[in-house]
Design an enzyme around this catalytic site. Structure first.
Site, PDB file in Angstrom:
ATOM      1  CG  ASN A   1      -1.688   1.273   1.409  1.00  0.00           C
ATOM      2  OD1 ASN A   1      -1.784   2.065   0.471  1.00  0.00           O
ATOM      3  ND2 ASN A   1      -2.253   1.478   2.590  1.00  0.00           N
ATOM      4  CD1 TRP A   2       3.506   1.214  -3.008  1.00  0.00           C
ATOM      5  CD2 TRP A   2       3.405   2.494  -4.847  1.00  0.00           C
ATOM      6  NE1 TRP A   2       4.241   0.599  -3.993  1.00  0.00           N
ATOM      7  CE2 TRP A   2       4.196   1.364  -5.131  1.00  0.00           C
ATOM      8  CE3 TRP A   2       3.205   3.436  -5.859  1.00  0.00           C
ATOM      9  CZ2 TRP A   2       4.787   1.147  -6.374  1.00  0.00           C
ATOM     10  CZ3 TRP A   2       3.782   3.228  -7.100  1.00  0.00           C
ATOM     11  CH2 TRP A   2       4.568   2.094  -7.352  1.00  0.00           C
TER      12      TRP A   2
ATOM     13  N   GLY B   1       3.067  -1.012   4.231  1.00  0.00           N
ATOM     14  CA  GLY B   1       3.158   0.396   3.849  1.00  0.00           C
ATOM     15  C   GLY B   1       4.593   0.778   3.518  1.00  0.00           C
ATOM     16  N   GLY B   2       5.277   1.397   4.480  1.00  0.00           N
ATOM     17  CA  GLY B   2       6.615   1.953   4.261  1.00  0.00           C
ATOM     18  C   GLY B   2       7.587   1.018   3.544  1.00  0.00           C
TER      19      GLY B   2
ATOM     20  CG  HIS C   1      -5.544   2.344   5.634  1.00  0.00           C
ATOM     21  ND1 HIS C   1      -4.983   3.229   6.521  1.00  0.00           N
ATOM     22  CD2 HIS C   1      -4.591   1.421   5.367  1.00  0.00           C
ATOM     23  CE1 HIS C   1      -3.736   2.851   6.771  1.00  0.00           C
ATOM     24  NE2 HIS C   1      -3.475   1.758   6.088  1.00  0.00           N
TER      25      HIS C   1
END
Ligand code: 13P
Length: 253
Positions: A9-10, A234-235, A97
């Site tokens: 998930n960018w 994510g990161g 989210h």
């Protein structure tokens, strides 16, 4: 054992050029790889979805959106409908989210409405749930999870057309990961809830992903838990070296 699903998930990151470069690197990383036990999904910002779905059409990864509207097409400036995503052959869409719940007023009711729109358009929702640090410290984590599940799945028929992501909010972007035991406990609760509200077969088949500071250093310990079927990352998913290392781990397990 069912396939792992590894989702990047960018969030709101990367320029168009950086996004394109990442996808070309991903094509190289996945080339000639045995991907029988894993599905790789990337959720870039909406403006890059066309480029991403074009590349995914002839490569072994899938694309997801990060959000969709709870409404049908019409006068909703700035929104993207599930039917638009369907017309671009989107495979997945993240909904609920915690960042959308916190900053954009997403509620269990809107998550439920979005889930239904996605199903009408044959897109698999990745439904995010998770507790805050205060809720965990108060000992109400399980109640929060059950409430979020009941809200999101109200009048929804579930088979293998839904993915659930457990993302404890205190672990998102903080570097603080839930321990494998903490994550497993909640994943088992989610699976039990699905079994009780649908049936054992659906509960066995449904993918429950963990999200919250998942990275190359901790992904093995999380993925070996019996009820963790993949990750929503994510990161660490912004960096092709880290993302490919996590894919390697899932392929190996
Ligand atoms: P981090 O992996 O950066 O903690 O983010 C997790 C997440 O929110 C994925 O949706």
């Amino acid at each position: 054992m069912q396939k792992f699903i590894i989702v990047g998930n960018w969030k709101m990151n990367k320029s168009f050029q950086e996004a394109e470069e990442f996808f070309l690197d991903l094509v190289d990383v996945l080339e000639n790889k045995e991907l029988d036990n894993i599905e790789v999904v990337v959720c870039p910002p909406a403006v890059y979805l066309e480029m991403a779905t074009d590349l995914a059409a002839c490569n072994p990864f899938s694309i997801g959106a990060q959000n969709c509207s709870q409404f049908d097409d019409g006068a909703y400036t700035g929104e993207i409908s599930a039917s638009m995503l369907h017309s671009m052959e989107m495979d997945y869409c993240i909904i609920g989210h915690s960042e959308r719940r916190q900053y954009f007023g997403e509620t269990d009711e809107s998550v439920n409405a979005k889930l239904k729109k996605l199903h009408e358009n044959s897109i698999v929702p990745i439904v995010c749930i998770g507790e805050t640090l205060t809720q965990r410290e108060k000992g109400v984590t399980k109640d929060v999870i059950v409430k979020q599940l009941s809200g999101a799945f109200q009048d929804v028929d579930v088979n293998d057309n839904v993915v659930i992501a457990y993302e404890p909010i205190w672990a998102i972007g903080t570097g603080k990961t839930a321990t494998p035991e903490q994550a497993q406990e909640i994943h088992a609760l989610i699976r039990k809830w699905i079994a009780e509200n649908y049936n054992e077969d659906v509960a066995k088949k449904i993918h429950i992903l963990y999200g919250g500071s998942m990275k190359p250093e901790n992904i093995d310990d999380l993925l070996i838990q019996p009820d963790i079927d993949g990750g929503l990352i994510g990161g660490a998913a912004l960096d092709i070296a880290k993302f490919s290392s996590m894919i390697e781990t899932a392929v190996r397990l």
